[in-house]
Design a protein around this motif. Structure first.
Motif, PDB file in Angstrom:
ATOM      1  N   GLN A  59       2.658  10.226   2.768  1.00 15.71           N
ATOM      2  CA  GLN A  59       3.549  11.385   2.125  1.00 15.71           C
ATOM      3  C   GLN A  59       4.900  11.493   2.475  1.00 15.71           C
ATOM      4  OE1 GLN A  59       0.973  13.716  -0.654  1.00 15.71           O
ATOM      5  NE2 GLN A  59      -0.466  12.847  -1.252  1.00 15.71           N
ATOM      6  N   GLU A  64       3.370  10.352  -7.060  1.00 19.82           N
ATOM      7  CA  GLU A  64       2.744  11.623  -7.703  1.00 19.82           C
ATOM      8  C   GLU A  64       2.945  12.771  -6.544  1.00 19.82           C
ATOM      9  OE1 GLU A  64      -1.763   9.964  -6.867  1.00 19.82           O
ATOM     10  OE2 GLU A  64      -0.925  10.805  -9.165  1.00 19.82           O
ATOM     11  N   HIS A  65       3.230  12.065  -5.356  1.00 21.29           N
ATOM     12  CA  HIS A  65       3.006  13.336  -4.424  1.00 21.29           C
ATOM     13  C   HIS A  65       4.130  14.239  -4.523  1.00 21.29           C
ATOM     14  CE1 HIS A  65       4.338   9.816  -3.084  1.00 21.29           C
ATOM     15  NE2 HIS A  65       5.694  10.722  -1.819  1.00 21.29           N
ATOM     16  N   GLU A  97       0.567   6.299  -7.181  1.00 18.81           N
ATOM     17  CA  GLU A  97       0.354   6.671  -5.737  1.00 18.81           C
ATOM     18  C   GLU A  97       1.424   6.431  -4.912  1.00 18.81           C
ATOM     19  OE1 GLU A  97      -0.669   3.937  -7.077  1.00 18.81           O
ATOM     20  OE2 GLU A  97       0.219   2.205  -6.285  1.00 18.81           O
ATOM     21  N   ASP A 120       7.489  -1.745  -0.855  1.00 17.44           N
ATOM     22  CA  ASP A 120       7.048  -0.676  -1.597  1.00 17.44           C
ATOM     23  C   ASP A 120       6.868  -0.143  -2.816  1.00 17.44           C
ATOM     24  OD1 ASP A 120       5.235   0.635   1.140  1.00 17.44           O
ATOM     25  OD2 ASP A 120       8.114   1.856   0.979  1.00 17.44           O
ATOM     26  N   ASN A 127       0.934  -0.882  -0.075  1.00 22.89           N
ATOM     27  CA  ASN A 127       0.062   0.401   0.076  1.00 22.89           C
ATOM     28  C   ASN A 127       0.866   1.009  -0.066  1.00 22.89           C
ATOM     29  OD1 ASN A 127      -2.349  -1.381   0.441  1.00 22.89           O
ATOM     30  ND2 ASN A 127      -1.958  -2.052   2.295  1.00 22.89           N
ATOM     31  N   ALA A 128       0.410   2.706  -0.923  1.00 21.42           N
ATOM     32  CA  ALA A 128       0.896   3.661  -1.398  1.00 21.42           C
ATOM     33  C   ALA A 128       1.117   3.907   0.998  1.00 21.42           C
ATOM     34  CB  ALA A 128       0.686   4.686  -1.406  1.00 21.42           C
ATOM     35  N   HIS A 155       2.184   2.704 -11.547  1.00 20.19           N
ATOM     36  CA  HIS A 155       1.654   2.979  -9.457  1.00 20.19           C
ATOM     37  C   HIS A 155       2.325   4.663  -9.416  1.00 20.19           C
ATOM     38  CE1 HIS A 155       1.041  -1.284  -9.287  1.00 20.19           C
ATOM     39  NE2 HIS A 155       2.228  -0.585  -9.994  1.00 20.19           N
TER      40      HIS A 155
END
Ligand SMILES: [Fe+2]
Length: 192
Positions: A10, A47-48, A44, A18, A6-7, A42
């Motif tokens: 952030q 992208e942050h 997630e 991961d 799971n991501a 992916h």
């Protein structure tokens, strides 16, 4: 590959669990390209880090271990790495938004140019010399290097075509070198 975890939050650095499965050794060009293509699927996980606010370059370390080094680069059209190499590292670049322009210098000729659009990727070996700029404002690319970057070569090509290489740290921001000052130094040397 194993299932990607799971991501994480952030602010938390990614761990090996991961990211797409890694072989635990230095990776060859093709497997590095396959791996960065998988990571690009992916958002997630990265992208942050995207930021296109004006006034300065935006890039972020996505993941690093003893065998691979992964960065996310955000591009506007004024962003220019200048000519550089990656010392002993191979690299792979996946473009996720917009497009990036890559040039390779040619002795006695104009550089070779290509534009790589979102959804495409490319790879290169330690012998590769290039320069990258954003083809469109708001472009994004993910770069994976193996072994991890440590030193890099930054080049200037003076008006007379003379090429000079400066060894820089991977943590330095790549940018076009001040070719005029180098030309002046060269002229000084010729007088000695
Ligand atoms: Fe590069």
């Amino acid at each position: 590959m194993t299932t990607i975890g799971n991501a994480p939050a952030q602010s938390a650095p990614l761990t090996e669990s991961d990211v797409p499965a890694l072989p635990g050794r230095t990776m060859a060009q093709r497997e590095l390209q396959d791996w960065v293509n998988e990571l690009a699927k992916h958002p997630e996980l990265w992208e942050h880090h995207i930021n296109h606010e004006g006034g300065r370059r935006h890039y972020a370390s996505v993941y690093r271990d003893s065998n691979i080094d992964v960065w996310l680069l955000c591009w506007n059209t004024e962003d220019d790495t200048g000519w550089h190499d990656h010392d002993i590292s191979s690299g792979a670049v996946a473009v996720t938004h917009g497009a990036v322009s890559e040039a390779n210098p040619r002795m006695n000729g104009e550089p070779v140019h290509r534009v790589v659009k979102a959804g495409r990727s490319f790879t290169f070996g330690p012998d590769h010399v290039h320069r990258m700029v954003g083809a469109f404002d708001g472009s994004v690319s993910i770069h994976a290097y193996s072994p991890p970057l440590w030193r890099m070569g930054q080049y200037s090509i003076g008006p007379s075509g003379v090429i000079r290489r400066m060894s820089v740290s991977y943590a330095d921001e790549l940018r076009p070198m001040d070719e005029q000052s180098l030309v002046e130094k060269s002229t000084d040397r010729q007088l000695i």
